[in-house]
Every structure is written in structure tokens, then in C-alpha cells.
Design an enzyme around this catalytic site. Structure first.
Site, mmCIF file in Angstrom:
data_model
loop_
_atom_site.group_PDB
_atom_site.id
_atom_site.type_symbol
_atom_site.label_atom_id
_atom_site.label_comp_id
_atom_site.label_asym_id
_atom_site.label_seq_id
_atom_site.Cartn_x
_atom_site.Cartn_y
_atom_site.Cartn_z
ATOM 1 N N TYR A 235 4.204 5.712 11.431
ATOM 2 C CA TYR A 235 4.483 4.318 11.817
ATOM 3 C C TYR A 235 5.307 3.516 10.811
ATOM 4 O O TYR A 235 5.592 2.355 11.040
ATOM 5 C CB TYR A 235 3.176 3.585 12.141
ATOM 6 N N ARG B 209 0.862 -1.183 0.000
ATOM 7 C CA ARG B 209 0.000 0.000 0.000
ATOM 8 C C ARG B 209 0.902 1.239 0.000
ATOM 9 O O ARG B 209 1.505 1.564 1.017
ATOM 10 C CB ARG B 209 -0.865 -0.016 1.268
ATOM 11 N N HIS C 177 -3.491 4.522 4.774
ATOM 12 C CA HIS C 177 -4.601 3.565 4.884
ATOM 13 C C HIS C 177 -5.877 4.183 4.300
ATOM 14 O O HIS C 177 -6.551 3.573 3.477
ATOM 15 C CB HIS C 177 -4.809 3.184 6.347
HETATM 16 C C1 LIG Z 1 -14.607 -5.875 12.097
HETATM 17 C C2 LIG Z 1 -13.774 -4.631 11.958
HETATM 18 N N1 LIG Z 1 -12.764 -4.411 12.837
HETATM 19 C C3 LIG Z 1 -11.989 -3.314 12.712
HETATM 20 C C4 LIG Z 1 -12.224 -2.398 11.735
HETATM 21 C C5 LIG Z 1 -11.339 -1.165 11.580
HETATM 22 N N2 LIG Z 1 -10.447 -1.330 10.432
HETATM 23 C C6 LIG Z 1 -10.714 -0.717 9.258
HETATM 24 S S1 LIG Z 1 -9.572 -1.065 8.087
HETATM 25 C C7 LIG Z 1 -8.700 -2.049 9.140
HETATM 26 C C8 LIG Z 1 -7.432 -2.731 8.687
HETATM 27 C C9 LIG Z 1 -7.645 -3.733 7.605
HETATM 28 O O1 LIG Z 1 -6.414 -4.173 7.104
HETATM 29 P P1 LIG Z 1 -6.306 -5.187 5.904
HETATM 30 O O2 LIG Z 1 -7.283 -6.292 6.077
HETATM 31 O O3 LIG Z 1 -4.884 -5.545 5.759
HETATM 32 O O4 LIG Z 1 -6.809 -4.348 4.637
HETATM 33 P P2 LIG Z 1 -6.180 -3.024 4.002
HETATM 34 O O5 LIG Z 1 -6.872 -1.865 4.686
HETATM 35 O O6 LIG Z 1 -4.717 -3.022 4.257
HETATM 36 O O7 LIG Z 1 -6.525 -3.060 2.562
HETATM 37 C C10 LIG Z 1 -9.302 -2.077 10.402
HETATM 38 C C11 LIG Z 1 -8.775 -2.818 11.561
HETATM 39 C C12 LIG Z 1 -13.301 -2.635 10.851
HETATM 40 N N3 LIG Z 1 -13.596 -1.818 9.843
HETATM 41 N N4 LIG Z 1 -14.042 -3.774 10.964
#
Ligand SMILES: Cc1ncc(C[n+]2csc(CCOP(=O)(O)OP(=O)(O)O)c2C)c(N)n1
Ligand SMILES: [Mg+2]
Length: 375
Positions: free
Chosen positions: A281, A268, A272
Site C-alpha cells: 500500500y 513509520r 505496522h
Molecule cells: C479501537 C480499535 N480499533 C481498531 C483497532 C485496530 N488497529 C490496530 S492498530 C490500528 C492503527 C492505528 O494507527 P495510529 O493511531 O496511527 O498508530 P500507529 O499504529 O501508526 O502507531 C488499528 C486501526 C484497534 N486496535 N483498536
């Protein structure tokens, strides 16, 4: 064909790039892969250029999404810069009847499914409950609840299986999502019922500020065989490897062999979301190292070396990308913003006392602000 970690990489810890499958090196040179090659042997110059073009369009529209958010036109945007190859490559392999269950970051998948300019932005502007009619492009609304779409995809696939169709469901999610119960439960169900579903995990190395090495002490692709699901760990910045792996997985599903799992190792490049500051970070050196592995530059180098793309072709693609960005911007700014209380209108198909009460309360609350703007 399934992922198996070598003893060397086990002792060295989680391999980053070493054991990913690819057919294009970062400099664009073609390398053979006896198992992936047959799946892309028929790609015509026209299709190869289309892959490149869709990746450029995705990057441009992603930049426009960020700009629109910075200008106050969108509430939020989740940038996909750096992840164009896995999104465009896997979407390219899909058939019209297949159904996609995406996360919030899959703008290139939407593009591959034929999304219209407004489809990319209306949800992020808060204009509609969903950004598009999911039946038009066979894509479910972008999922914010991490990993939940893996269950929806598996359920859809089990339905398609019972209908006797050859359509396949695809769940797209990130590395962090693989820690969720939903994803693991979906894999148990998919495996148990041999559901025609493909799990595409874009391992972009970060789950917000959590590095993948915290959540995965073993390569993510290596977990799937434990569920009885064959998997591949591919270079997610190699569009051709992504097409090949996806075709392999879709073919298995269509032939009744059940689910497959792809771990596309990518990065990425941006934050985020537009609410995030990744300099808090992660190291600039890490980002710079991945910039050297850019997915678009890689395919471009290959196409140029093969004589399939030149400066005028590049200029034409850049013009198309700018035109798309202008259309997305116009669709965003030109959207008709509805009155806030209309959000209660389509919760149920029929009148509902509780919702009516909430709507009345909210309307009264809004009325309390009348005349505020004039003061
Ligand atoms: C069930 C849930 N827990 C926490 C969150 C908060 N949250 C949003 S994005 C994220 C990280 C996701 O990371 P990843 O699966 O690696 O996907 P990326 O964003 O890197 O594409 C989190 C913890 C959420 N949206 N839903
Ligand atoms: Mg991630």
C-alpha cells in the site's frame, strides 16, 4: 505558544514538513527557534550523548524484537524504527513521578523509563497479562485498544490534581488514534478540568494502510486549540525539538495550566506490525525520502560537528546496543512458559464461580490433546 496554521499552508492542503518546529535540520545543522531554544539550553554534552545512545539502543532492541518474532519466539512485534527521536526525546523530559500511558509501539519510551530487558518482550510472547510491574517504571501496560489510553491518562491526571501532586500523565498515541471518540472525549475532559496531562501524538503518516491525509484534512495539532488545549507541531525526527516541546508541555501541566498537545511529525519506516506487508500500500519512494530524514543520523551529525561524538564513542554505543539486544533475547528465550490454564488464575483476587467453570472446561479441552505429540 500554540500551533496556528498559516494561510499559505491552508490553501496548499495539509502541510507535511513545512510548518513543523525544529532546532536541527535533517543534515544535523542547528537552527534557532526562539521559543524552543530556552527549553534545551541547559542540555549538557553528557545528556546530548545519552539521547543519541538511547536512540541507538532503541533501534537495536527494535530490530531484535522483529528478529525474535521471525524466529517464532514472539507472537507479534510493532516496530518503531524511524520514531526513535519522539520516543526518546519526550521520555527524556519526564520526571520519575510522571506516569506514562503508551501505545504498543513506544519501545523507546519504555527504555527511557528504565525498563528491564524482559519488559520489552514478555507481553508479545504471551507470557504474562502485562509485560512489567507498572508501578516500578510508572508506565501502564501497552495499550492495544486504539486511543483508550488517552482517557486513562486524563483520569490519572485528574487524580494527581486532586492529590495536590505535581506529577503529570502522558498519553502516547498515533495519528489514526485521533479519529477515535476516546481521544476526543479525553481532550474535552482534560481541557474542562485543566488536567495535568500531555498528549503526544506520533504522526507516523500511516494507520496500518490508511494514510494520515485521509483522516486529517487539517493538521492534527490544529485540532487541539479547538478543545482549548495549546499545541505544537514539531519535527518528530528532531530529538532536541522533542525534548524542548515536552519540557514546555510538562512545565505548563506542573504549573496548573492544564493539558497540552504535541503532534510529532515522523514516519513509520517498517511495517505496522510483523503481520503487515507495507509494500502492498505505499511507495518505496516515500520510504526512501523519509530515510533521508533519519532521526539518529541527524543527532549524530550534530554531535560530531560539535566535537561531542567520535568513532570510538560510536563504537562504544554500538557495543552497548548489542549487549542490550543479547539481554532482551536471553530474557525472551529464557522465560518460563506457564501452563495455558493459568491464564484464569488472576482474573479476580478471590475465587469466582464463572471463571472456575471456564478453567475446568478449558482444562478438559486441553486433556483431549494428550498423547497427540507422541503420535
Ligand atoms: C479501537 C480499535 N480499533 C481498531 C483497532 C485496530 N488497529 C490496530 S492498530 C490500528 C492503527 C492505528 O494507527 P495510529 O493511531 O496511527 O498508530 P500507529 O499504529 O501508526 O502507531 C488499528 C486501526 C484497534 N486496535 N483498536
Ligand atoms: Mg500512525
Amino acid at each position: 505558544m500554540t500551533y496556528t496554521q498559516t494561510q499559505d499552508s491552508v490553501t496548499a492542503g495539509v502541510p507535511d514538513e513545512g510548518d513543523t518546529r525544529r532546532v536541527l535540520e535533517p543534515d544535523g545543522s542547528r537552527v534557532p527557534d526562539a521559543e524552543l531554544d530556552p527549553w534545551i539550553a541547559d542540555l549538557s554534552p553528557h545528556e546530548l550523548r545519552a539521547l543519541h545512545r538511547d536512540m541507538v539502543l532503541t533501534r537495536r532492541l527494535d530490530a531484535e524484537g522483529v528478529a525474535l518474532q521471525r524466529q517464532g519466539q514472539l507472537a507479534l512485534w510493532a516496530p518503531c524504527r524511524g520514531q526513535e527521536a519522539v520516543q526518546v526525546g519526550t521520555a527524556h523530559a519526564l520526571a520519575v513521578g510522571d506516569f506514562v500511558f503508551p501505545s504498543y509501539r513506544e519501545h523507546g519510551v519504555l527504555l527511557g523509563r528504565g525498563a528491564q530487558p524482559a519488559d520489552y518482550v514478555l507481553a508479545w510472547r504471551g507470557e504474562e497479562h502485562s509485560a512489567y510491574d507498572h508501578r516500578t517504571i510508572n508506565v501502564a501496560p501497552p495499550q492495544i485498544i486504539i486511543g483508550a489510553q488517552s482517557l486513562h491518562a486524563t483520569g490519572w491526571a485528574m487524580g494527581a490534581q486532586r492529590d495536590g501532586s505535581t506529577d503529570v500523565a502522558v498519553a502516547y498515541y498515533g495519528d489514526g488514534a485521533t479519529s477515535q471518540g476516546d481521544v476526543n472525549e479525553a481532550m474535552v475532559f482534560a481541557s474542562s478540568f485543566r488536567a495535568p496531562v500531555v498528549f503526544v501524538c506520533s504522526n507516523n503518516h500511516w494507520a496500518i494502510s490508511e494514510p494520515v491525509t485521509v483522516q486529517a484534512k487539517y493538521p492534527i495539532a490544529g485540532r487541539a486549540p479547538g478543545f482549548g488545549i495549546p499545541s505544537l507541531r514539531i519535527d518528530g525526527n528532531d530529538a532536541l525539538a522533542c525534548v524542548a516541546a515536552m519540557r514546555w508541555a510538562l512545565d505548563r501541566a506542573r504549573r496548573g495550566e492544564g493539558p497540552s498537545f504535541l503532534e510529532a511529525v515522523t514516519y513509520r519506516m517498517g511495517p505496522h506490525t510483523t503481520s503487515d506487508d507495507p509494500t502492498r500500500y505505499r511507495d518505496a519512494a516515500e520510504v526512501e525520502a523519509w530515510a533521508q530524514r533519519d532521526p539518529i543520523a541527524r543527532l549524530e551529525a550534530y554531535l560530531r560537528a560539535e566535537g561531542m561524538l567520535d568513532d570510538s564513542g560510536m563504537a562504544e554505543v554500538a557495543r552497548a546496543a548489542d549487549a542490550l539486544a543479547a539481554e532482551v533475547r536471553a530474557a525472551c528465550i529464557g522465560a518460563t512458559t506457564r501452563a495455558p490454564e493459568t491464564m484464569f488464575d488472576h482474573v479476580y483476587a478471590e475465587p469466582h464461580g464463572g471463571v472456575e467453570r471456564q478453567k475446568a472446561e478449558y482444562t478438559a479441552y486441553l486433556a483431549g490433546f494428550e498423547g497427540e505429540a507422541a503420535r
